[in-house]
Design an enzyme around this catalytic site. Structure first.
Site, PDB file in Angstrom:
ATOM      1  N   SER A  97       0.824  -1.204   0.000  1.00  0.00           N
ATOM      2  CA  SER A  97       0.000   0.000   0.000  1.00  0.00           C
ATOM      3  C   SER A  97       0.866   1.265   0.000  1.00  0.00           C
ATOM      4  CB  SER A  97      -0.959  -0.039   1.180  1.00  0.00           C
ATOM      5  OG  SER A  97      -1.950   0.950   1.076  1.00  0.00           O
ATOM      6  N   ASP A 116     -10.561  -3.960  -4.229  1.00  0.00           N
ATOM      7  CA  ASP A 116      -9.691  -2.942  -3.645  1.00  0.00           C
ATOM      8  C   ASP A 116      -9.779  -1.696  -4.498  1.00  0.00           C
ATOM      9  OD1 ASP A 116      -7.626  -1.437  -2.592  1.00  0.00           O
ATOM     10  OD2 ASP A 116      -6.038  -2.852  -3.089  1.00  0.00           O
ATOM     11  N   HIS A 154      -8.242  -4.919   0.128  1.00  0.00           N
ATOM     12  CA  HIS A 154      -7.007  -4.154   0.285  1.00  0.00           C
ATOM     13  C   HIS A 154      -6.335  -4.500   1.618  1.00  0.00           C
ATOM     14  CE1 HIS A 154      -4.243  -0.816  -0.364  1.00  0.00           C
ATOM     15  NE2 HIS A 154      -4.392  -0.506   0.916  1.00  0.00           N
TER      16      HIS A 154
END
Length: 325
Positions: A161, A260, A290
């Site tokens: 991320s 996501d 996610h």
């Protein structure tokens, strides 16, 4: 495929009322989040990995790192500098995406993994401070390769991320400064563009059924980048690596969560790398949300995702299920 059945069961415990106060620090919400993050079976760190904490020094002072080494490693081993996610403002060395992922990758690949406790974008800290910390850890790892028993020709960088953003941004900086580059990037559900590309209609249809706390709304993404960079206009490529010149980037593996809001960023980045001739492979983690590396390998798809990254360190890497040649 639909949302992973196990996760779907956990999602049902999260309130869908948009007015629900989703603050994770609220004691009333602790049971809700504890239930959601409960995995199918108990998890224990692999005993085959030695773990120790250390500190490196950068322009803003000490940067904590945690080093994971397979106890049966022989000779020079590859290495990975790993960066956790958390929207630039959250996360630490103890979160699953840092601690569990690093231990598992070390155990499964034999690589030495160094997880970085970079400064968070809180209390006035902004770009470039977190990136400076990651760069300092990278330069330390390269300079310390011999003492750590690392093959200096096989040092990778990666993260999840926002940590994937920092990994890619470090490569942008290193390339521009003619500094030693990683031999490989491993990016999990990366946040590399602002604004984010749009979701495909079929993915959006499933995402629309999820509680808002599991989504990255346009407003939330804007707030994340505004908090990190201090603005949302004229963003440098070190903040949004998806808008950088990607020539001379290292070979890259991108792990994409199926459901996501950041999925299109990872997919577009793969296309951009392929366009300029960078070898890139992607793996779609089916049914996953996610940040799925924040769960444990007790969830089978999480284990498969870890295997996908670990296999990148094998002498001969088989083709991934989905790839951009």
């Amino acid at each position: 495929m639909p949302l992973d059945p196990y996760l779907a069961g956990r999602v049902r415990g999260i309130p869908t009322d948009p007015s629900w106060n989703a603050d994770r620090s609220d004691p009333d919400n602790a049971p809700i989040y504890a239930e959601f993050f409960t995995d199918p079976a108990p998890y224990e760190l692999p005993v085959s990995v030695d773990i120790r904490d250390d500190v490196v020094f950068g322009p803003h002072g000490p940067v904590p790192v945690r080093i994971y080494r397979a106890v049966d490693a022989i000779g020079l081993v590859p290495a990975l500098l790993w960066n956790h996610g958390g929207g630039f403002a959250g996360g630490d060395l103890d979160m699953n995406e840092s601690h569990v992922a690093s231990a598992e990758l070390a155990a499964r690949s034999g690589a030495l993994v160094v997880s970085v406790g970079y400064r968070l974008a809180t209390d006035g800290v902004r770009y470039p401070v977190p990136l400076d910390d990651v760069e300092a850890a990278w330069l330390w790892l390269v300079a310390s390769a011999a003492g750590l028993g690392v093959d200096s020709r096989r040092i990778a960088i990666g993260g999840g991320s926002a940590g994937a953003n920092l990994a890619a941004a470090t490569v942008v900086r290193l390339r521009n400064n003619a500094s030693p580059l990683p031999t490989m990037m491993l990016l999990a559900y990366p946040a590399l563009h602002f604004p984010l590309p749009a979701l495909e209609d079929d993915v959006q249809a499933v995402m629309a059924t999820l509680p808002q706390v599991l989504r990255a709304s346009a407003a939330a993404v804007t707030a994340m980048f505004a908090n990190y960079a201090g603005r949302i206009s004229d963003l440098p490529a070190e903040v949004t690596p998806g808008h950088a010149d990607l020539r001379k980037f290292p070979a890259t593996r991108i792990l994409i969560s199926e459901y996501d809001d950041f999925r299109p960023s990872g997919e577009l980045f793969a296309e951009q790398l392929a366009e300029v001739g960078v070898p890139v492979e992607t793996r779609l983690s089916t049914g996953m949300l996610h940040g799925h590396l924040n769960r444990t390998p007790a969830l089978p798809e999480v284990s498969r995702s870890l295997d996908y990254f670990a296999a990148a360190f094998a002498p001969t890497v088989n083709s991934a299920p989905s790839s951009h040649e």
